[in-house]
Design an enzyme around this catalytic site. Structure first.
Site, PDB file in Angstrom:
ATOM      1  CE  LYS A 111      57.315   9.196  72.932  1.00 16.93           C
ATOM      2  NZ  LYS A 111      56.527  10.276  73.503  1.00 16.93           N
ATOM      3  CG  ASP A 140      58.027  13.339  75.172  1.00 12.07           C
ATOM      4  OD1 ASP A 140      57.840  14.234  76.007  1.00 12.07           O
ATOM      5  OD2 ASP A 140      57.142  12.950  74.376  1.00 12.07           O
ATOM      6  CG  MET A 141      64.455   9.720  78.672  1.00  5.04           C
ATOM      7  SD  MET A 141      65.844  10.244  77.607  1.00  5.04           S
ATOM      8  CE  MET A 141      66.553  11.576  78.560  1.00  5.04           C
ATOM      9  CD  GLN A 194      62.933   7.447  80.928  1.00  2.00           C
ATOM     10  OE1 GLN A 194      64.131   7.146  80.911  1.00  2.00           O
ATOM     11  NE2 GLN A 194      62.128   7.149  79.929  1.00  2.00           N
ATOM     12  NE  ARG A 202      56.941  16.020  80.615  1.00  5.18           N
ATOM     13  CZ  ARG A 202      56.857  15.765  79.303  1.00  5.18           C
ATOM     14  NH1 ARG A 202      57.338  14.650  78.787  1.00  5.18           N
ATOM     15  NH2 ARG A 202      56.298  16.646  78.499  1.00  5.18           N
ATOM     16  CB  ALA A 238      56.304   4.988  79.815  1.00  5.78           C
ATOM     17  CG  HIS A 289      48.617  10.116  86.220  1.00  8.59           C
ATOM     18  ND1 HIS A 289      49.572   9.468  85.492  1.00  8.59           N
ATOM     19  CD2 HIS A 289      48.073  11.046  85.405  1.00  8.59           C
ATOM     20  CE1 HIS A 289      49.617   9.966  84.272  1.00  8.59           C
ATOM     21  NE2 HIS A 289      48.719  10.927  84.192  1.00  8.59           N
ATOM     22  NE  ARG A 295      50.553   6.449  79.102  1.00 10.21           N
ATOM     23  CZ  ARG A 295      51.736   6.720  78.507  1.00 10.21           C
ATOM     24  NH1 ARG A 295      51.793   7.287  77.349  1.00 10.21           N
ATOM     25  NH2 ARG A 295      52.874   6.423  79.106  1.00 10.21           N
TER      26      ARG A 295
HETATM   27  C1  LIG Z   1      53.030  14.701  81.458  1.00 12.64           C
HETATM   28  C2  LIG Z   1      53.706  13.367  81.374  1.00 12.64           C
HETATM   29  C3  LIG Z   1      54.741  13.186  80.483  1.00 12.64           C
HETATM   30  C4  LIG Z   1      55.403  11.958  80.416  1.00 12.64           C
HETATM   31  N1  LIG Z   1      56.503  11.841  79.606  1.00 12.64           N
HETATM   32  C5  LIG Z   1      57.203  10.681  79.628  1.00 12.64           C
HETATM   33  C6  LIG Z   1      58.429  10.551  78.941  1.00 12.64           C
HETATM   34  O1  LIG Z   1      58.909  11.479  78.283  1.00 12.64           O
HETATM   35  N2  LIG Z   1      59.083   9.357  79.002  1.00 12.64           N
HETATM   36  C7  LIG Z   1      58.598   8.298  79.740  1.00 12.64           C
HETATM   37  O2  LIG Z   1      59.257   7.253  79.796  1.00 12.64           O
HETATM   38  N3  LIG Z   1      57.429   8.399  80.399  1.00 12.64           N
HETATM   39  C8  LIG Z   1      56.722   9.549  80.360  1.00 12.64           C
HETATM   40  N4  LIG Z   1      55.558   9.646  81.074  1.00 12.64           N
HETATM   41  C9  LIG Z   1      54.917   8.412  81.626  1.00 12.64           C
HETATM   42  C10 LIG Z   1      55.438   8.084  83.010  1.00 12.64           C
HETATM   43  O3  LIG Z   1      56.782   7.679  82.935  1.00 12.64           O
HETATM   44  C11 LIG Z   1      54.610   6.971  83.668  1.00 12.64           C
HETATM   45  O4  LIG Z   1      54.674   5.818  82.877  1.00 12.64           O
HETATM   46  C12 LIG Z   1      53.147   7.327  83.884  1.00 12.64           C
HETATM   47  O5  LIG Z   1      52.995   8.674  84.218  1.00 12.64           O
HETATM   48  C13 LIG Z   1      52.552   6.473  85.025  1.00 12.64           C
HETATM   49  O6  LIG Z   1      53.241   6.728  86.208  1.00 12.64           O
HETATM   50  P1  LIG Z   1      52.609   7.524  87.444  1.00 12.64           P
HETATM   51  O7  LIG Z   1      53.632   8.492  87.918  1.00 12.64           O
HETATM   52  O8  LIG Z   1      51.331   8.115  87.090  1.00 12.64           O
HETATM   53  O9  LIG Z   1      52.515   6.442  88.594  1.00 12.64           O
HETATM   54  P2  LIG Z   1      51.900   4.941  88.658  1.00 12.64           P
HETATM   55  O10 LIG Z   1      52.477   4.381  89.918  1.00 12.64           O
HETATM   56  O11 LIG Z   1      52.130   4.236  87.399  1.00 12.64           O
HETATM   57  O12 LIG Z   1      50.378   5.242  88.822  1.00 12.64           O
HETATM   58  C14 LIG Z   1      49.829   5.888  89.947  1.00 12.64           C
HETATM   59  C15 LIG Z   1      48.318   5.959  89.789  1.00 12.64           C
HETATM   60  O13 LIG Z   1      48.002   6.813  88.698  1.00 12.64           O
HETATM   61  C16 LIG Z   1      46.900   6.317  87.950  1.00 12.64           C
HETATM   62  N5  LIG Z   1      47.364   5.957  86.600  1.00 12.64           N
HETATM   63  C17 LIG Z   1      48.640   5.921  86.156  1.00 12.64           C
HETATM   64  N6  LIG Z   1      48.686   5.575  84.840  1.00 12.64           N
HETATM   65  C18 LIG Z   1      47.410   5.377  84.474  1.00 12.64           C
HETATM   66  C19 LIG Z   1      46.803   4.993  83.244  1.00 12.64           C
HETATM   67  N7  LIG Z   1      47.509   4.745  82.149  1.00 12.64           N
HETATM   68  N8  LIG Z   1      45.453   4.907  83.216  1.00 12.64           N
HETATM   69  C20 LIG Z   1      44.708   5.168  84.302  1.00 12.64           C
HETATM   70  N9  LIG Z   1      45.240   5.515  85.490  1.00 12.64           N
HETATM   71  C21 LIG Z   1      46.559   5.634  85.577  1.00 12.64           C
HETATM   72  C22 LIG Z   1      46.397   5.121  88.701  1.00 12.64           C
HETATM   73  O14 LIG Z   1      45.437   5.559  89.621  1.00 12.64           O
HETATM   74  C23 LIG Z   1      47.641   4.629  89.425  1.00 12.64           C
HETATM   75  O15 LIG Z   1      47.353   3.886  90.570  1.00 12.64           O
HETATM   76  C24 LIG Z   1      54.934  10.878  81.210  1.00 12.64           C
HETATM   77  C25 LIG Z   1      53.887  11.068  82.106  1.00 12.64           C
HETATM   78  C26 LIG Z   1      53.286  12.292  82.218  1.00 12.64           C
HETATM   79  C27 LIG Z   1      52.210  12.468  83.226  1.00 12.64           C
END
Ligand SMILES: Cc1cc2nc3c(=O)[nH]c(=O)nc-3n(C[C@H](O)[C@H](O)[C@H](O)COP(=O)(O)OP(=O)(O)OC[C@H]3O[C@@H](n4cnc5c(N)ncnc54)[C@H](O)[C@@H]3O)c2cc1C
Length: 303
Positions: free
Chosen positions: A96, A130-131, A159, A180, A185, A223, A285
């Site tokens: 970051k 990262d963003m 994002q 990516r 988040a 996810h 998270r």
């Molecule tokens: C490899 C990676 C790098 C990332 N880098 C950044 C970044 O640089 N900047 C940034 O702003 N964000 C980053 N993120 C976070 C991202 O923006 C999301 O906040 C996060 O991934 C949750 O979104 P989702 O796509 O999983 O979908 P969501 O709609 O949030 O979740 C979909 C499903 O995934 C599962 N899930 C999601 N989060 C969780 C959790 N915390 N615990 C348990 N289950 C969960 C649940 O089953 C949920 O129903 C990153 C995420 C990943 C995977």
């Protein structure tokens, strides 16, 4: 409501101090954080690699305000790159910019980031920037572009919750950026970001299609099974092979899905955070899935 509150608390030192008074709370963090020192992260990554999952080290830390501490981060990342090489790990690193001095001075931050990217280049490794929240988007892109002029082993994150992202992506693709894609988040106002999940998801799929069609190797970080299914379907329709992009997930989240995708022939990279400064990461998270709160409280009071 709960999500906003948790994101608000992710910036609160008072709440952090309250939580860490419970000794058992530190055990709970292990659900999302590999450990406090690099050796624990190395071990976690070794185990992932055994399952054909690659990784990205993330030394936890953000919003650093002392120059000496930013230099310390550079040393830590250089050590991590040495460890990757020494242990033959399949891993790159994520960093970051506020960890490297973005809140202090942009030039200092650039120099620190450059030192890490240069060290990675010596090992033919890769650095992902990262963003962070939307006040950091412009300086992050600007520093990334400066680095990209000199190095090709550096990538960036976008994002899908931000309105501006499609324009940014089209601009970044012009310079061959490896991107990516994630949903985002942080807590953002409606002046800059979609507030409804349906809009964030729709934009995610839209941007994913632009990325996959670009012919550059990108990371699809989510996810969300719907986002994953849409990516697989689009790739199939356009005859984009599964080694032309990778899925990415976070340490400890949907391990079942991580392994399933690998078994089905997809590439998977897991982001592995470690370090003492786990609090804001951990709270974000929880905010993503407030159901995790139950897990936290159960374990705090068990200890
Ligand atoms: C490899 C990676 C790098 C990332 N880098 C950044 C970044 O640089 N900047 C940034 O702003 N964000 C980053 N993120 C976070 C991202 O923006 C999301 O906040 C996060 O991934 C949750 O979104 P989702 O796509 O999983 O979908 P969501 O709609 O949030 O979740 C979909 C499903 O995934 C599962 N899930 C999601 N989060 C969780 C959790 N915390 N615990 C348990 N289950 C969960 C649940 O089953 C949920 O129903 C990153 C995420 C990943 C995977």
């Amino acid at each position: 409501m709960t999500k906003s509150l948790l994101l608000y608390l992710s910036e609160s030192n008072g709440f952090k101090n309250f939580l860490t008074r419970f000794k058992s709370f530190n055990n709970v963090t292990h659900r999302f954080v590999a450990g406090e020192d690099v050796a624990e992260a190395v071990e976690a990554i070794r185990q992932l690699n055994r399952k054909q999952i690659s990784a990205s080290f993330d030394h936890l830390g953000e919003s650093i305000r002392a120059e000496s501490e930013t230099r310390q981060e550079v040393r830590e990342y250089t050590r991590v790159l040495d460890q990757i090489e020494k242990n033959g790990l399949d891993s790159n690193v994520s960093v970051k910019l506020t960890q490297l001095g973005l809140d202090i001075d942009e030039e200092l931050c650039y120099e620190n980031a450059r030192a890490i990217v240069e060290a990675a280049a010596r090992y033919q490794n890769f650095v992902r920037i990262d963003m962070e929240d939307s006040t950091k988007t412009d300086p992050t892109i600007s520093i990334f572009k400066r680095l990209r002029r000199e190095f090709d082993n550096v990538g960036i994150v976008v994002q899908s919750y931000l309105y501006r992202t499609e324009t940014d992506v089209k601009d970044l693709l012009q310079i061959g950026a490896r991107i990516r894609l994630c949903k985002g988040a942080y807590k953002e106002p409606e002046t800059v970001a979609f507030q409804d999940k349906a809009d964030v998801d729709k934009n995610y799929i839209h941007i994913m299609k632009i990325l996959l069609a670009s012919g550059i190797y990108h990371g699809i970080a989510t996810h969300d099974e719907k986002m994953i299914a849409a990516t697989r379907q689009f790739a199939e329709e356009k005859a984009i092979a599964s080694d032309q992009y990778e899925f990415q997930m976070l340490f400890g989240i949907r391990r079942d899905l991580q392994e399933k995708l690998v078994k089905e022939g997809y590439r998977m990279r897991v982001y592995v955070p470690y370090g003492e400064f786990w609090y804001p990461y951990f709270m974000r998270r929880l905010a993503e899935r407030p159901a995790n709160l139950w897990f936290v409280f159960k374990n705090i009071f068990k200890g």
